[in-house]
Design a protein around this motif. Structure first.
Motif, short mmCIF file in Angstrom:
data_model
loop_
_atom_site.label_atom_id
_atom_site.label_comp_id
_atom_site.label_asym_id
_atom_site.label_seq_id
_atom_site.Cartn_x
_atom_site.Cartn_y
_atom_site.Cartn_z
N LEU A 42 0.71 8.96 -2.28
CA LEU A 42 0.47 7.62 -2.82
C LEU A 42 -0.69 6.96 -2.07
CD1 LEU A 42 1.26 5.23 -4.65
CD2 LEU A 42 2.86 4.54 -2.85
N GLU A 49 -7.56 3.96 -7.15
CA GLU A 49 -7.08 2.86 -7.99
C GLU A 49 -7.86 1.59 -7.71
OE1 GLU A 49 -2.91 0.75 -9.32
OE2 GLU A 49 -2.88 2.53 -8.04
N ILE A 104 0.16 -4.47 -5.55
CA ILE A 104 0.23 -3.11 -6.11
C ILE A 104 0.75 -2.13 -5.07
CG2 ILE A 104 -1.19 -1.18 -6.93
CD1 ILE A 104 -2.95 -3.34 -8.34
N ARG A 105 0.22 -2.21 -3.85
CA ARG A 105 0.65 -1.30 -2.78
C ARG A 105 2.14 -1.46 -2.50
NH1 ARG A 105 -3.19 1.07 0.56
NH2 ARG A 105 -1.70 1.02 2.26
N GLU A 107 4.53 -2.75 -4.44
CA GLU A 107 5.35 -2.35 -5.59
C GLU A 107 5.50 -0.83 -5.64
OE1 GLU A 107 4.67 -2.22 -10.37
OE2 GLU A 107 4.10 -4.07 -9.34
N LYS A 108 4.41 -0.11 -5.49
CA LYS A 108 4.46 1.36 -5.59
C LYS A 108 5.15 1.99 -4.38
CE LYS A 108 0.75 1.89 -8.83
NZ LYS A 108 -0.34 2.71 -9.28
N THR A 109 4.93 1.44 -3.20
CA THR A 109 5.60 1.96 -2.01
C THR A 109 7.10 1.71 -2.08
OG1 THR A 109 3.60 1.57 -0.69
CG2 THR A 109 5.66 1.82 0.52
N ALA A 111 8.92 1.42 -4.70
CA ALA A 111 9.52 2.28 -5.73
C ALA A 111 9.85 3.66 -5.15
CB ALA A 111 8.57 2.41 -6.91
#
Length: 120
Positions: A42, A49, A104-105, A107-109, A111
């Motif tokens: 990621l 991104e 964004i970082r 949220e993705k981390t 998840a």
């Protein structure tokens, strides 16, 4: 392995763990390694991104990547006539782009971390 009992008679260990919790340390280590690998991938993907922010009706536009690198800053030349306004708009745009990147970082981390959380 013998199961331990508390004074109230509750099970303190042994083969019967809570639902969804891995029953052995090796499984926990395997899951942690998988999670770390996904987080590493990621982090690498963040370089690709891009996020974009515009302020002042498009008078200033900033493009950055989610690995916190500014790729481009575009502004209308007229803004340079009023440097105070230009500075204010630039600060606003920079703040917004970093807020977007962090969102964004996070949220993705989160998840990925939630995916490997044995407690749900």
């Amino acid at each position: 392995m013998k199961k331990l009992k508390s004074f109230g008679g509750k099970n303190l260990g042994g083969a019967s763990g809570a639902p969804g919790i891995p029953k052995n340390f090796a499984e926990l280590q395997r899951l942690q390694m998988k999670m770390e690998e996904e987080l590493k991938n990621l982090e690498e993907s963040f370089a690709q991104e891009e996020v974009q922010v515009e302020v002042g009706g498009g008078a200033i536009k900033i493009v950055a990547t989610c690995d916190r690198q500014v790729k481009d800053i575009v502004y209308e030349k007229d803004l340079l006539e009023d440097l105070e306004m230009f500075n204010d708009m630039l600060k606003t745009a920079m703040g917004e782009v970093w807020q977007k990147v962090e969102s964004i970082r996070e949220e993705k981390t989160n998840a990925i971390i939630a995916k490997y959380n044995p407690l749900g």
